[in-house]
Design a protein around this motif. Structure first.
Motif, PDB file in Angstrom:
ATOM      1  N   ARG A 129       1.051  -1.038   0.030  1.00  0.00           N
ATOM      2  CA  ARG A 129       0.145  -0.387  -0.147  1.00  0.00           C
ATOM      3  C   ARG A 129       1.043   1.338   0.005  1.00  0.00           C
ATOM      4  NH1 ARG A 129      -3.072   0.245   5.806  1.00  0.00           N
ATOM      5  NH2 ARG A 129      -0.689   0.201   7.546  1.00  0.00           N
ATOM      6  N   GLY A 231     -11.822  -3.116   4.697  1.00  0.00           N
ATOM      7  CA  GLY A 231     -12.227  -3.988   4.218  1.00  0.00           C
ATOM      8  C   GLY A 231     -13.851  -3.176   3.798  1.00  0.00           C
ATOM      9  N   ASP A 232     -14.287  -2.362   4.504  1.00  0.00           N
ATOM     10  CA  ASP A 232     -15.221  -1.913   4.627  1.00  0.00           C
ATOM     11  C   ASP A 232     -15.693  -1.005   3.193  1.00  0.00           C
ATOM     12  OD1 ASP A 232     -16.546  -3.007   7.063  1.00  0.00           O
ATOM     13  OD2 ASP A 232     -16.180  -1.486   8.177  1.00  0.00           O
ATOM     14  N   VAL A 233     -16.523  -0.989   2.523  1.00  0.00           N
ATOM     15  CA  VAL A 233     -16.259  -0.079   1.409  1.00  0.00           C
ATOM     16  C   VAL A 233     -17.223   1.493   1.507  1.00  0.00           C
ATOM     17  CG1 VAL A 233     -18.316  -0.508  -0.800  1.00  0.00           C
ATOM     18  CG2 VAL A 233     -18.169  -2.505  -0.171  1.00  0.00           C
ATOM     19  N   ARG A 245      -9.195  10.387  -1.521  1.00  0.00           N
ATOM     20  CA  ARG A 245      -8.652   8.488  -2.204  1.00  0.00           C
ATOM     21  C   ARG A 245      -7.949   8.214  -2.105  1.00  0.00           C
ATOM     22  NH1 ARG A 245      -9.856   9.213  -8.119  1.00  0.00           N
ATOM     23  NH2 ARG A 245      -8.019   9.757  -8.238  1.00  0.00           N
ATOM     24  N   GLN A 249      -7.307   4.555   0.969  1.00  0.00           N
ATOM     25  CA  GLN A 249      -6.687   3.782   0.186  1.00  0.00           C
ATOM     26  C   GLN A 249      -5.900   3.321   1.200  1.00  0.00           C
ATOM     27  OE1 GLN A 249      -5.904   4.121  -3.444  1.00  0.00           O
ATOM     28  NE2 GLN A 249      -6.750   4.179  -4.456  1.00  0.00           N
ATOM     29  N   LEU A 253      -9.750   0.589   3.596  1.00  0.00           N
ATOM     30  CA  LEU A 253     -11.011   1.003   2.979  1.00  0.00           C
ATOM     31  C   LEU A 253     -11.112   0.277   1.254  1.00  0.00           C
ATOM     32  CD1 LEU A 253     -12.569   3.735   4.422  1.00  0.00           C
ATOM     33  CD2 LEU A 253     -12.686   1.497   5.112  1.00  0.00           C
ATOM     34  N   GLU A 254     -12.305  -0.098   0.877  1.00  0.00           N
ATOM     35  CA  GLU A 254     -12.518  -0.111  -0.393  1.00  0.00           C
ATOM     36  C   GLU A 254     -13.318   0.824  -1.146  1.00  0.00           C
ATOM     37  OE1 GLU A 254     -14.685  -3.819  -3.145  1.00  0.00           O
ATOM     38  OE2 GLU A 254     -14.300  -4.595  -0.923  1.00  0.00           O
ATOM     39  N   ARG A 256     -15.553   2.420  -3.640  1.00  0.00           N
ATOM     40  CA  ARG A 256     -16.526   2.339  -4.872  1.00  0.00           C
ATOM     41  C   ARG A 256     -16.750   3.884  -5.484  1.00  0.00           C
ATOM     42  NH1 ARG A 256     -20.667  -2.547  -2.968  1.00  0.00           N
ATOM     43  NH2 ARG A 256     -18.047  -3.499  -3.314  1.00  0.00           N
ATOM     44  N   SER A 470     -10.895   7.489 -11.451  1.00  0.00           N
ATOM     45  CA  SER A 470     -11.057   5.978 -10.533  1.00  0.00           C
ATOM     46  C   SER A 470     -10.752   5.969 -11.977  1.00  0.00           C
ATOM     47  CB  SER A 470     -12.256   4.961 -10.259  1.00  0.00           C
ATOM     48  OG  SER A 470     -13.091   4.997 -11.607  1.00  0.00           O
TER      49      SER A 470
END
Length: 523
Positions: A129, A231-233, A245, A249, A253-254, A256, A470
């Motif tokens: 990351r 892992g939460d969206v 953003r 990251q 978090l994910e 979307r 994105s």
């Protein structure tokens, strides 16, 4: 390595013309020789008197180096026996150490030749990351000048007023303003902010609901740490601000991406079927395109968050700079269920280097956020917060905003006139009448990143619109132009210079000689 060989080796590498002191050079050379086992464990080093004579140095210089090497564990000294290289690293461990193929590379730094070392060495040490954050970073090396987006004109900041307030607090020096900040920040500033936000942004809050931070990035970071798990969206607008953003990251978090239309964020039926944990939006002024979220879309989003227990993070940047009509009310002011976290900062209204931002959180979260802020960030800058609080309560803040709003409105018009003068009626103004930048949409097939590079060669700073999407490869080509920090008289000349870069790269990409057709989104 014998004493004479060591002395010759050191003498060849000491640079007496360097600004680096000789004792520092000698110390680092000996450290390097020990680390590379040119001087193995147990080896006796020359006496300070002998080495000083052979190198033509003062004996005290060599003694100073030996003493420092002993303190750091490189050598040991015994009275009457001499100085020896310490055996400080087990052999089985040293075998795993990666030694450069050319040992002399380690000494390149001493000669100012760091570029000879591998350019990838820093990247190899990063986590996945971390490497992604660095490789996708959108931060610019330039933070001022035409047409840097998001930067206010700091030359018109009321420095005399600010200095007077600062001096007043220094004269009455209070020890409590020089220590760590209490959870949530200085009470005086929280009260001043609560009054201001209620009247200017229709934010419903008490001082206790306000948490002082260093800016939008830290505000969002604190919110996602306390309200989500890795892992939460989280829904983000597409396009959206690259800085936030990146924060999302690295938080695990994910993100979307959700497309925006003329009414703001526009989730599809499939999106709505899978509720996220968080929703990040810029309802009063979408970044970077500039549309305003409609009332129906706001009500839909609030009801959706209430039913699905989602948290909405409202980034209310640039809200004070609306050039027609009154400033729009906040999304938080419509929230009856306590699902909105409101964030703002003083970076664009005053000056970016101030580094003061804030969150407004629901009452039941206020104590937890204040505790977590103090625990994670150990905030300070209380003296600065006290000055800012008085700056607001004395009316200087709203006066400054009125003055800058008029100035930015005029600069926006000058920029639009310059664009129309160069491109005629092929330029169209689309979007909201607010903010500190506008977006020029380039012709289909243009590579906005190439145009950005061509502009930078001409000393013009713009940002590529595609980078805010994105998937940059699918984002429309465009340029973000900040006009706030450019003096009136420089805007037409700077735009013509930028237009030369646009024309040059458009011709090269599309292999044709026509003038590009451009749309302008006033954002």
């Amino acid at each position: 390595m014998s004493s004479s060989v060591l002395s010759d080796w050191l003498a060849q590498r000491l640079d007496r013309s360097s600004s680096q002191p000789l004792y520092r050079q000698l110390q680092r050379l000996l450290q390097s020789a020990i680390l590379l086992k040119e001087l193995p464990a147990g080896a006796r080093v020359p006496s300070s008197r002998l080495l000083a004579e052979e190198l033509g140095l003062a004996r005290n210089t060599v003694i100073q180096v030996y003493e420092q090497l002993a303190i750091e564990g490189y050598v040991t000294s015994t009275t009457g026996r001499g100085t020896f290289v310490a055996n400080s690293t087990p052999e089985e461990f040293t075998e795993t150490i990666r030694v450069p193929r050319e040992k002399d590379e380690l000494f390149a730094e001493l000669r100012g030749e760091e570029e000879k070392l591998s350019s990838n060495s820093g990247q190899l040490a990063l986590s996945r990351r971390g490497a992604r954050l660095v490789s996708e970073a959108g931060v610019s090396k330039r933070q001022l000048g035409a047409f840097m987006p998001g930067v206010p004109d700091v030359t018109h900041f009321p420095a005399r007023v600010w200095t007077r307030l600062h001096n007043k607090y220094w004269r009455r020096l209070r020890p409590d303003l020089l220590t760590y900040a209490p959870g949530g920040g200085l009470a005086q500033l929280r009260h001043a902010l609560a009054d201001y936000l209620r009247t200017s942004r229709s934010v419903r809050c008490s001082p206790e609901q306000i948490i002082i931070t260093t800016g939008i990035h830290q505000s969002v970071d604190l919110a996602v740490r306390l309200l989500s798990d890795p892992g939460d969206v989280i829904w983000t607008e597409d396009p959206c601000y690259w800085g936030l953003r990146s924060v999302l990251q690295v938080s695990g978090l994910e993100p979307r991406p959700i497309a925006v239309d003329e009414e703001g964020i526009s989730p599809s039926l499939m999106d709505l079927a899978h509720p996220p944990k968080l929703i990040l939006v810029t309802p009063s002024h979408q970044y970077p395109l500039g549309m305003v979220m409609s009332l129906s879309r706001r009500r839909m989003l609030l009801e959706y968050a209430r039913k699905n227990q989602c948290w909405i993070i409202e980034d209310d940047y640039d809200s004070e700079f609306r050039y027609t009509g009154k400033p729009l009310a906040s999304l938080q002011g419509l929230d009856g269920a306590g699902r909105v976290i409101y964030v703002g900062s003083f970076g664009k209204t005053l000056f970016p280097g101030l580094r003061v931002g804030y969150l407004v959180v629901p009452e039941e979260l206020a104590e937890s956020f204040a505790t977590a802020s103090a625990e994670l960030y150990r905030e300070g800058q209380l003296l600065q917060q006290a000055v800012l609080a008085e700056f607001i309560t004395e009316g200087h803040f709203t006066s400054h905003i009125r003055k800058m709003r008029a100035m930015y409105r005029q600069r926006r018009e000058i920029l639009l006139d310059a664009a129309a003068c160069r491109y005629g009626d092929t330029i169209q103004a689309v979007g909201s009448d607010a903010g500190l930048h506008l977006v020029l949409q380039l012709p289909h097939g243009s590579d906005d990143r190439r145009t950005v590079a061509a502009a930078l060669e001409r000393n013009i700073v713009v940002r590529a619109l595609s980078g805010y999407y994105s998937d940059p490869s699918r984002g429309p080509g465009g340029l973000l132009l900040g006009y706030a920090c450019v003096p009136d008289e420089e805007i037409p000349v700077a735009f013509n210079t930028l237009a030369d870069a646009i024309d040059e790269t458009t011709v090269r990409v599309n292999d044709r000689q026509d003038v590009p057709r451009i749309k302008a989104y006033v954002a």
